[in-house]
Every structure is written in structure tokens, then in C-alpha cells.
Scaffold this motif. Structure first.
Motif, PDB file in Angstrom:
ATOM      1  N   ILE A  33      28.790  -5.166 -24.972  1.00 56.61           N
ATOM      2  CA  ILE A  33      28.729  -5.798 -23.403  1.00 56.61           C
ATOM      3  C   ILE A  33      27.616  -6.225 -23.065  1.00 56.61           C
ATOM      4  N   ALA A  34      26.473  -5.354 -23.289  1.00 55.15           N
ATOM      5  CA  ALA A  34      24.994  -6.226 -22.821  1.00 55.15           C
ATOM      6  C   ALA A  34      24.828  -7.195 -23.268  1.00 55.15           C
ATOM      7  N   SER A  35      25.098  -7.615 -24.675  1.00 55.21           N
ATOM      8  CA  SER A  35      24.860  -8.943 -25.551  1.00 55.21           C
ATOM      9  C   SER A  35      25.627  -9.963 -25.007  1.00 55.21           C
ATOM     10  N   GLU A  36      26.901  -9.686 -24.967  1.00 57.80           N
ATOM     11  CA  GLU A  36      27.826 -10.973 -24.601  1.00 57.80           C
ATOM     12  C   GLU A  36      28.006 -11.408 -23.345  1.00 57.80           C
ATOM     13  N   SER A  37      27.536 -10.190 -22.266  1.00 56.74           N
ATOM     14  CA  SER A  37      27.643 -10.527 -20.903  1.00 56.74           C
ATOM     15  C   SER A  37      26.188 -11.069 -20.778  1.00 56.74           C
ATOM     16  N   GLU A  38      25.049 -11.115 -21.579  1.00 61.22           N
ATOM     17  CA  GLU A  38      23.953 -11.643 -21.678  1.00 61.22           C
ATOM     18  C   GLU A  38      23.117 -10.707 -20.383  1.00 61.22           C
ATOM     19  N   SER A  39      23.529  -9.695 -20.167  1.00 62.38           N
ATOM     20  CA  SER A  39      22.954  -8.900 -19.000  1.00 62.38           C
ATOM     21  C   SER A  39      21.641  -8.407 -19.221  1.00 62.38           C
ATOM     22  N   ASP A  40      21.386  -8.149 -20.622  1.00 67.96           N
ATOM     23  CA  ASP A  40      20.231  -7.399 -21.003  1.00 67.96           C
ATOM     24  C   ASP A  40      20.158  -6.938 -22.438  1.00 67.96           C
ATOM     25  N   LEU A  41      19.587  -8.513 -23.060  1.00 70.66           N
ATOM     26  CA  LEU A  41      19.382  -8.460 -24.594  1.00 70.66           C
ATOM     27  C   LEU A  41      18.618  -7.144 -25.390  1.00 70.66           C
ATOM     28  N   VAL A  42      17.626  -6.863 -24.795  1.00 70.77           N
ATOM     29  CA  VAL A  42      16.895  -5.951 -25.323  1.00 70.77           C
ATOM     30  C   VAL A  42      17.474  -4.535 -25.126  1.00 70.77           C
ATOM     31  N   ALA A  43      18.234  -4.276 -24.177  1.00 73.90           N
ATOM     32  CA  ALA A  43      19.119  -3.210 -24.156  1.00 73.90           C
ATOM     33  C   ALA A  43      20.196  -3.071 -25.040  1.00 73.90           C
ATOM     34  N   ALA A  44      20.515  -4.233 -25.199  1.00 68.92           N
ATOM     35  CA  ALA A  44      21.712  -4.228 -26.224  1.00 68.92           C
ATOM     36  C   ALA A  44      21.197  -3.984 -27.590  1.00 68.92           C
ATOM     37  N   ASP A  45      19.770  -4.592 -28.085  1.00 73.12           N
ATOM     38  CA  ASP A  45      19.261  -4.266 -29.241  1.00 73.12           C
ATOM     39  C   ASP A  45      19.054  -3.016 -29.636  1.00 73.12           C
ATOM     40  N   SER A  46      18.641  -2.298 -28.375  1.00 73.42           N
ATOM     41  CA  SER A  46      18.419  -0.637 -28.658  1.00 73.42           C
ATOM     42  C   SER A  46      19.686  -0.047 -28.736  1.00 73.42           C
ATOM     43  N   LEU A  47      20.765  -0.410 -28.307  1.00 72.34           N
ATOM     44  CA  LEU A  47      22.119   0.299 -28.256  1.00 72.34           C
ATOM     45  C   LEU A  47      22.796  -0.236 -29.970  1.00 72.34           C
ATOM     46  N   PHE A  48      22.512  -1.193 -30.271  1.00 75.19           N
ATOM     47  CA  PHE A  48      22.910  -1.454 -31.581  1.00 75.19           C
ATOM     48  C   PHE A  48      22.078  -0.666 -32.607  1.00 75.19           C
ATOM     49  N   VAL A  49      20.846  -0.601 -32.309  1.00 75.09           N
ATOM     50  CA  VAL A  49      20.070   0.083 -33.367  1.00 75.09           C
ATOM     51  C   VAL A  49      20.495   1.332 -33.574  1.00 75.09           C
ATOM     52  N   GLU A  50      20.776   2.202 -32.318  1.00 78.02           N
ATOM     53  CA  GLU A  50      21.159   3.553 -32.390  1.00 78.02           C
ATOM     54  C   GLU A  50      22.671   3.740 -32.709  1.00 78.02           C
ATOM     55  N   SER A  51      23.356   2.611 -32.660  1.00 78.34           N
ATOM     56  CA  SER A  51      24.819   2.639 -33.243  1.00 78.34           C
ATOM     57  C   SER A  51      24.683   2.823 -34.797  1.00 78.34           C
ATOM     58  N   VAL A  52      23.759   1.909 -35.152  1.00 79.35           N
ATOM     59  CA  VAL A  52      23.837   1.988 -36.747  1.00 79.35           C
ATOM     60  C   VAL A  52      23.100   3.265 -37.302  1.00 79.35           C
ATOM     61  N   ARG A  53      21.995   3.730 -36.610  1.00 79.17           N
ATOM     62  CA  ARG A  53      21.415   5.115 -36.684  1.00 79.17           C
ATOM     63  C   ARG A  53      22.371   6.135 -37.043  1.00 79.17           C
ATOM     64  N   LEU A  54      23.241   6.241 -35.993  1.00 80.20           N
ATOM     65  CA  LEU A  54      24.180   7.398 -35.848  1.00 80.20           C
ATOM     66  C   LEU A  54      25.189   7.079 -36.783  1.00 80.20           C
ATOM     67  N   LEU A  55      25.819   6.224 -36.898  1.00 80.71           N
ATOM     68  CA  LEU A  55      26.802   5.890 -38.094  1.00 80.71           C
ATOM     69  C   LEU A  55      26.318   6.253 -39.381  1.00 80.71           C
ATOM     70  N   ARG A  56      24.886   5.689 -39.791  1.00 78.68           N
ATOM     71  CA  ARG A  56      24.350   5.900 -40.953  1.00 78.68           C
ATOM     72  C   ARG A  56      24.116   7.222 -41.238  1.00 78.68           C
ATOM     73  N   GLU A  57      23.754   7.988 -40.260  1.00 79.99           N
ATOM     74  CA  GLU A  57      23.736   9.535 -40.212  1.00 79.99           C
ATOM     75  C   GLU A  57      24.925  10.156 -40.716  1.00 79.99           C
TER      76      GLU A  57
END
Length: 188
Positions: free
Chosen positions: A72-96
Motif C-alpha cells: 500500500i505504502a509503495s504502490e500509493s507512493e505515500s511513503d517509500l521509506v516506510a514501505a521499505d521498513s514494512l517489507f524488511v520486517e515482513s521478510v524477517r518475520l516470515l523467515r523466522e
């Protein structure tokens, strides 16, 4: 509509029921694809509330919610930095929860696309390479998704002026697609 179908199922199922959570994930994906970001965000809020009260380990579901919030944050281009943090955390959580989760390459690809939009080509390349390695191991190096990732890596190489690497990636993409669809298919 998909929203109505999920609303009706919600009348008969507990909020943390895996089936209802999966329905809501699918609904949020549809809404994001339709660029209905506020409605998708509301759907994800309902899921957050349900997960908070669940007695079971729902890290994979939480990772999915974070990944969709990143989209949502990335595709709406509302906050790419927040999107990056959300993606990184989603990867961490799933990998865990599962280092070999089939969704992990997809989550990594979403992160890499956002990193490309941010013009952080070094990180995007590293993220795509990680996804490429996982995709190759999980699905094989002749899988269509493997070709998509190689194509994206070719795009990064092009943007960085690394034209020989770009060409090598694109030739490999052509070979994979030709083997799957035939040499005359439009994607080749």
C-alpha cells in the motif's frame, strides 16, 4: 463482490479463523490491485485486531499483513521509506517462522521493487539476488519466476551502466522463456 463475500463469511466465523484471515488477505490483495488503498488498509486493520487476540502462532499471517501494508505504502507512493521498513520486517518475520517459506521470494521481490523505486540499486540487487537464490532452490532455475527476477536484475545492471551483465541476464531470460513457451511466444 469480494468484499460482500468476506463480510458474509465473517458473520459465521470467528475473527481469527484461518479461513477468514486468508479470505481477508485475498480481499486486501484485490483492493490493492484495484488501487483501493484505504479499503485495503481497513481490511488489514481488522486482521491486526483478530491476530492480536489469537492464541496460536500467526507470524506468517502477520508477515503477510506487513507485506501488504508495504505494498500500500509503495504502490500509493505515500511513503517509500516506510514501505521499505514494512517489507524488511515482513521478510524477517516470515523467515523466522520458516526460512524456506514459498512466499519468501515474493516478499523479497516486493522489497526489491520498492528499493528500485527509491533508486537504491545496490540494495535492490542484493535483495533480488537473495530471491533468485531461493527461487532457484525452491522451484528450479527454469521456473518462470526465476526469469522475472533475472529480468529485474538485468534492469538494475542497465541502470548502473553494467551492460554486459544486463545482456547476460536478458539472454538467460530469453532461454528460460523460449524453453517454456516456445521461441515465437511474445514474452521471448
Amino acid at each position: 463482490s469480494a468484499q460482500e463475500a468476506v463480510r458474509v463469511r465473517a458473520l459465521h466465523l470467528s475473527a481469527e479463523t484461518p479461513e477468514l484471515l486468508a479470505d481477508r488477505i485475498q480481499l486486501a490483495e484485490i483492493l490493492i490491485d484495484d488501487r483501493q488503498f484505504a479499503a485495503a488498509d481497513s481490511t488489514l486493520d481488522l486482521m491486526d485486531n483478530a491476530i492480536a487476540g489469537a492464541a496460536t502462532d500467526l507470524r506468517a499471517m502477520s508477515a503477510g499483513i506487513l507485506n501488504l501494508r508495504g505494498r500500500i505504502a509503495s504502490e500509493s507512493e505515500s511513503d517509500l521509506v516506510a514501505a521499505d521498513s514494512l517489507f524488511v520486517e515482513s521478510v524477517r518475520l516470515l523467515r523466522e517462522q520458516d526460512p524456506e517459506a514459498p512466499l519468501l521470494p515474493i516478499y523479497l521481490n516486493n522489497a526489491a521493487v520498492n528499493q528500485m523505486v527509491m533508486q537504491d540499486y545496490e540494495r535492490a540487487g542484493a535483495t533480488y539476488n537473495e530471491s533468485l537464490e531461493l527461487t532457484g532452490r525452491m522451484f528450479g532455475e527454469d521456473h518462470p519466476e526465476y526469469a522475472v527476477i533475472l529480468e529485474n536484475l538485468g534492469g538494475i545492471a542497465f541502470r548502473k551502466g553494467e551492460y554486459e551483465d544486463c545482456l547476460a541476464n536478458l539472454k538467460r531470460v530469453r532461454d528460460i522463456r523460449a524453453a517454456k513457451t516456445g521461441p515465437d511466444h511474445p514474452t521471448v
